[in-house]
Scaffold this motif. Structure first.
Motif, PDB file in Angstrom:
ATOM      1  N   PRO A 199       0.765  -1.179   0.118  1.00 23.77           N
ATOM      2  CA  PRO A 199      -0.084  -0.047   0.057  1.00 23.77           C
ATOM      3  C   PRO A 199       0.751   1.232  -0.201  1.00 23.77           C
ATOM      4  CG  PRO A 199       0.065  -0.969   2.098  1.00 23.77           C
ATOM      5  CD  PRO A 199       0.583  -1.949   1.211  1.00 23.77           C
ATOM      6  N   PHE A 200       2.137   1.161   0.359  1.00 29.58           N
ATOM      7  CA  PHE A 200       3.061   2.339   0.616  1.00 29.58           C
ATOM      8  C   PHE A 200       4.480   1.719   0.359  1.00 29.58           C
ATOM      9  CE2 PHE A 200       1.637   1.357   4.669  1.00 29.58           C
ATOM     10  CZ  PHE A 200       2.994   1.285   5.032  1.00 29.58           C
ATOM     11  N   PRO A 201       5.323   2.609   0.172  1.00 29.27           N
ATOM     12  CA  PRO A 201       6.764   1.931  -0.112  1.00 29.27           C
ATOM     13  C   PRO A 201       7.273   1.465   1.285  1.00 29.27           C
ATOM     14  CG  PRO A 201       6.543   3.962  -1.699  1.00 29.27           C
ATOM     15  CD  PRO A 201       5.440   3.746  -0.786  1.00 29.27           C
ATOM     16  N   LEU A 202       7.550   0.537   1.481  1.00 25.07           N
ATOM     17  CA  LEU A 202       8.328   0.049   2.643  1.00 25.07           C
ATOM     18  C   LEU A 202       9.697   0.114   2.779  1.00 25.07           C
ATOM     19  CD1 LEU A 202       8.097  -1.483   5.428  1.00 25.07           C
ATOM     20  CD2 LEU A 202       8.286  -3.433   4.186  1.00 25.07           C
ATOM     21  N   VAL A 203      10.397   1.065   3.679  1.00 23.95           N
ATOM     22  CA  VAL A 203      11.865   1.185   3.790  1.00 23.95           C
ATOM     23  C   VAL A 203      12.238   0.486   5.003  1.00 23.95           C
ATOM     24  CG1 VAL A 203      13.483   2.827   4.051  1.00 23.95           C
ATOM     25  CG2 VAL A 203      11.501   3.641   3.060  1.00 23.95           C
ATOM     26  N   GLU A 204      13.344  -0.394   4.782  1.00 23.81           N
ATOM     27  CA  GLU A 204      13.825  -1.249   5.712  1.00 23.81           C
ATOM     28  C   GLU A 204      15.338  -0.918   5.861  1.00 23.81           C
ATOM     29  OE1 GLU A 204      11.260  -5.285   5.403  1.00 23.81           O
ATOM     30  OE2 GLU A 204      12.951  -5.021   4.226  1.00 23.81           O
ATOM     31  N   PHE A 205      15.929  -0.994   6.979  1.00 20.87           N
ATOM     32  CA  PHE A 205      17.421  -0.969   7.352  1.00 20.87           C
ATOM     33  C   PHE A 205      17.973  -2.385   7.626  1.00 20.87           C
ATOM     34  CE2 PHE A 205      16.505   3.592   9.366  1.00 20.87           C
ATOM     35  CZ  PHE A 205      16.518   4.097   7.813  1.00 20.87           C
TER      36      PHE A 205
END
Length: 241
Positions: A114-120
């Motif tokens: 549903p939205f861009p997922l940002v992970e580290f």
């Protein structure tokens, strides 16, 4: 610019010092690795393709205001880049569920998020580049402050917005990608490393054919053909597909 001593060798590139302490030469290799280097191989010409692809993408991002370490392309497999201290955090941006995300959370393969997922992820081969959160980053002193993490998150999303629009016009889904950043002598955060089919997942918009390193990970073959197709579409003028 003269290539001097080998400074660092990674999975896909070698870095060399030059006669200017502020500049390095990056050499793109033909080596392939997957699953934290448990699977290894080589593909002749892969390094040259990634050099071309990454150069075009970095120039596009520079034109949109994203600062990068790229100075110029020297030849088929070499770039002149700005020296910077790499932040040991891999920033992963996901638009479509696949790979480790589906394995960890059970999200159906191919589901549009549903939205861009940002992970580290902690950039440490010995630990397997584990997924980390903001608190981990601060405990490990990977950044100076939480505001640095917000900058990385913002840059990841900005890069995604630019590239997703670019590749959509070339009939490619930008499924996900990994980027790395460094800090130059002036304290500026720069996009570093590369952006290529080694570090991105590209699916054909009509067939969902995989045109990235998953062809090596999953034993699909024709990796070089896939990378050549990505480069061809990058070079295709907008709207001519």
């Amino acid at each position: 610019m003269e290539k001097l001593e080998l400074l660092y060798e990674g999975k896909a590139k070698r870095l060399f010092t030059t006669n200017d302490e502020n500049l390095l030469i990056a050499e793109f290799k033909d080596d392939l690795t997957a699953f934290n280097a448990q699977k290894k191989g080589q593909e002749a010409g892969k390094g040259a393709l990634n050099n071309q692809i990454s150069t075009h993408i970095f120039k596009l991002l520079e034109s949109k205001g994203v600062a990068t370490h790229l100075v110029k392309t020297i030849d088929e497999t070499h770039q002149l880049i700005k020296s910077c201290k790499i932040i040991p955090i891999e920033v992963v941006v996901r638009n479509i569920a696949t790979g480790s995300l589906t394995k960890r959370l059970g999200i159906k393969e191919g589901k549009v998020l549903p939205f861009p997922l940002v992970e580290f992820y902690y950039k440490d081969d010995a630990l397997g580049d584990p997924l980390i959160n903001d608190e981990h980053c601060l405990i490990l002193n990977l950044v100076k402050s939480e505001s640095d993490l917000e900058v990385l998150r913002h840059l990841g999303r900005e890069i995604n917005t630019i590239l997703k629009a670019f590749f959509t016009k070339r009939s490619l889904h930008l499924v996900d990608f990994k980027v790395e950043f460094g800090i130059d002598k002036n304290g500026t955060i720069l996009l570093a490393d590369e952006i290529s089919p080694d570090s991105c997942r590209f699916w054909d918009a009509k067939t969902n054919e995989k045109l990235d390193k998953d062809r090596f990970r999953q034993g699909l073959g024709n990796l070089k053909v896939a990378y050549e197709e990505v480069l061809s579409r990058i070079l295709t003028p907008q709207g001519s597909l």
